[in-house]
Design a protein around this motif. Structure first.
Motif, PDB file in Angstrom:
ATOM      1  N   SER A  20      -9.332   5.211   0.274  1.00  0.00           N
ATOM      2  CA  SER A  20      -8.720   6.018   1.027  1.00  0.00           C
ATOM      3  C   SER A  20      -8.606   5.594   2.291  1.00  0.00           C
ATOM      4  O   SER A  20      -8.811   4.884   3.108  1.00  0.00           O
ATOM      5  CB  SER A  20      -8.781   7.373   1.724  1.00  0.00           C
ATOM      6  N   SER A  29      -4.201   9.233   2.113  1.00  0.00           N
ATOM      7  CA  SER A  29      -3.908   8.782   0.662  1.00  0.00           C
ATOM      8  C   SER A  29      -5.913   9.031   0.605  1.00  0.00           C
ATOM      9  O   SER A  29      -6.445   8.813   1.106  1.00  0.00           O
ATOM     10  CB  SER A  29      -3.686   7.352   0.027  1.00  0.00           C
ATOM     11  N   ILE A  31      -7.854   8.270  -3.163  1.00  0.00           N
ATOM     12  CA  ILE A  31      -7.756   8.461  -4.987  1.00  0.00           C
ATOM     13  C   ILE A  31      -9.249   8.447  -5.047  1.00  0.00           C
ATOM     14  O   ILE A  31     -10.029   7.533  -4.509  1.00  0.00           O
ATOM     15  CB  ILE A  31      -6.937   6.816  -4.971  1.00  0.00           C
ATOM     16  N   ARG A  63      -3.320   1.247  -4.879  1.00  0.00           N
ATOM     17  CA  ARG A  63      -2.819   2.841  -5.217  1.00  0.00           C
ATOM     18  C   ARG A  63      -3.286   3.950  -3.678  1.00  0.00           C
ATOM     19  O   ARG A  63      -2.127   4.642  -3.098  1.00  0.00           O
ATOM     20  CB  ARG A  63      -3.391   3.718  -6.190  1.00  0.00           C
ATOM     21  N   ALA A  64      -4.207   3.657  -3.028  1.00  0.00           N
ATOM     22  CA  ALA A  64      -4.347   4.011  -1.926  1.00  0.00           C
ATOM     23  C   ALA A  64      -3.145   3.405  -0.724  1.00  0.00           C
ATOM     24  O   ALA A  64      -3.146   4.488   0.059  1.00  0.00           O
ATOM     25  CB  ALA A  64      -5.801   4.158  -1.034  1.00  0.00           C
ATOM     26  N   ARG A  66      -0.776   2.223  -1.181  1.00  0.00           N
ATOM     27  CA  ARG A  66       1.239   2.613  -1.709  1.00  0.00           C
ATOM     28  C   ARG A  66       0.998   4.460  -1.263  1.00  0.00           C
ATOM     29  O   ARG A  66       1.570   4.226  -1.069  1.00  0.00           O
ATOM     30  CB  ARG A  66       0.671   2.128  -2.960  1.00  0.00           C
ATOM     31  N   GLU A  67       0.000   4.543  -1.584  1.00  0.00           N
ATOM     32  CA  GLU A  67       0.407   6.638  -0.967  1.00  0.00           C
ATOM     33  C   GLU A  67       0.389   6.966  -0.133  1.00  0.00           C
ATOM     34  O   GLU A  67       0.652   7.685   1.006  1.00  0.00           O
ATOM     35  CB  GLU A  67      -0.646   7.520  -1.958  1.00  0.00           C
TER      36      GLU A  67
END
Ligand code: KG4
Ligand code: ZN
Length: 340
Positions: A20, A29, A31, A63-64, A66-67
């Motif tokens: 996160s 974020s 995830i 992904r955390a 990037r988001e």
């Protein structure tokens, strides 16, 4: 230089790999990669959990970030659960977090998993300011490994008023589910089936433990023997009564929890209660806690995403520790057992 604090948080204490990103106390974020490998075994297999964490950690962290729209260079610190939990699982998260902190030359913040469950109530969402619990409050922490009543006087000042002497509430759900042949984790399964059942169809005796202590192993054994006896009379007893069994068992677990929490509220005179940990996702417990409003108790129930294991709770704890400059050396190690 921006005065905002950006923290990457990592959680890998059991079977969820989570990351996160926080901007101060706001979650950008969150995830979670759930591990499906354990389903066939009816419980978490520690070695498989560690291997899955190794596979998941890079994509989940990536992904955390990037988001959240944050680059690694913008991070001010990395927070990670160092315990309690499965040692192999914890080692994956902590080794990764410490290496990244060292490579970026930013502080590493060690987070206690159970403290983080409690502090999840302080997570703010983007574009909305949520009311947070005022100190002092009581926290019922109910997870797969813990069942505790905490008196919380400050973010980092907690006193354990009572805890389980054997199984945790989550284990009580998981073990009963296993006895009935339901998949792991059993808590959400029982909760789902309980919604269609009669909570008063069956009764199971409650444990007699002093003060604010809990016990769940007797209930599980009573449930096991009850089903064994009924199955001798009628081999498809469980299938025929599944919803009622789930509803009745859930009612008894919730009653055990609520009796103690009500005693703790009376004894301390504290008028605010929060619930935390995986079992705080249980609909029966949520309804029972909400009912306390009628007794003048202010209650806080976490969003489902912050009830079960997640990294946002690690992020908010990391933020409060950052404010206090409570950083940990890179020699800090993962600990399977860790008291609050
Ligand atoms: O906090 P958590 O995700 O992991 C630990 O720190 O242990 O808690 C997991 C526990 C499991 O025992 C799971 O069955 C239980 O929380 N759980 C539930 C529900 N959702 C998760 N128990 C009852 N009802 C639910 N809805
Ligand atoms: Zn947990």
């Amino acid at each position: 230089m921006s005065s905002n604090i950006y923290i990457l948080a990592i959680e890998s204490s059991c079977d969820d790999t989570a990351a996160s990103v926080f901007k101060n106390d706001v979650v950008l974020s969150n995830i979670v990669a759930n591990q499906k490998v354990h389903v066939d075994y009816g419980g978490v297999v520690p070695e498989l959990a560690s291997r899955s964490h190794q596979k998941n950690i890079v994509p989940v962290v990536d992904r955390a970030l990037r988001e959240a729209g944050i680059t690694m260079a913008e991070l001010n610190a990395i927070a990670c659960t160092t315990g309690p939990g499965l040692l192999g699982s914890l080692l994956v998260g902590t080794s990764f977090a410490k290496s990244m902190a060292q490579a970026l030359d930013i502080p590493f913040i060690s987070v206690h998993h159970m403290q983080a469950h409690m502090l999840a109530h302080f997570i703010q969402e983007p574009n909305e300011t949520k009311e947070v619990p005022a100190f002092p409050f009581l926290c019922l922490t109910v997870s797969g490994g813990h069942t505790q009543i905490l008196k919380v006087t400050d973010h980092f000042n907690t006193e354990v008023l009572g805890e389980t002497i054997d199984d945790a509430a989550g284990e009580a759900f998981d073990k009963a589910a296993k006895i009935m042949g339901l998949p792991y984790p059993g808590g959400p399964e029982i909760d789902k089936l309980a919604q269609r059942g009669n909570p008063d169809a069956f009764d199971f005796s409650k444990p007699n433990v002093p003060g604010l202590q809990f016990s769940f192993s007797g209930l599980k054994t009573a449930f096991l023997y009850f089903l064994r006896d009924e199955k001798e009379k009628n081999s498809d007893f469980i299938e025929k009564n599944l919803n009622d069994l789930c509803a009745s068992y859930q009612r008894v677990v919730v009653e055990i929890l609520m009796e103690k929490i009500e005693t703790a509220l009376d004894e301390t005179g504290i008028k605010t209660l929060v619930i935390a940990g995986g079992v705080s996702a249980n609909s029966g417990l949520r309804d029972a806690v909400l009912d306390l409003k009628n007794r003048g108790i202010k209650t806080y129930i976490p969003k489902l995403a912050y009830s079960t294991d997640n990294a946002a709770m690690i992020g908010i704890t990391g933020y409060f520790k950052f404010l206090k400059k409570e950083f940990s050396p890179l020699s800090e190690t993962a600990k399977a057992r860790l008291n609050l």
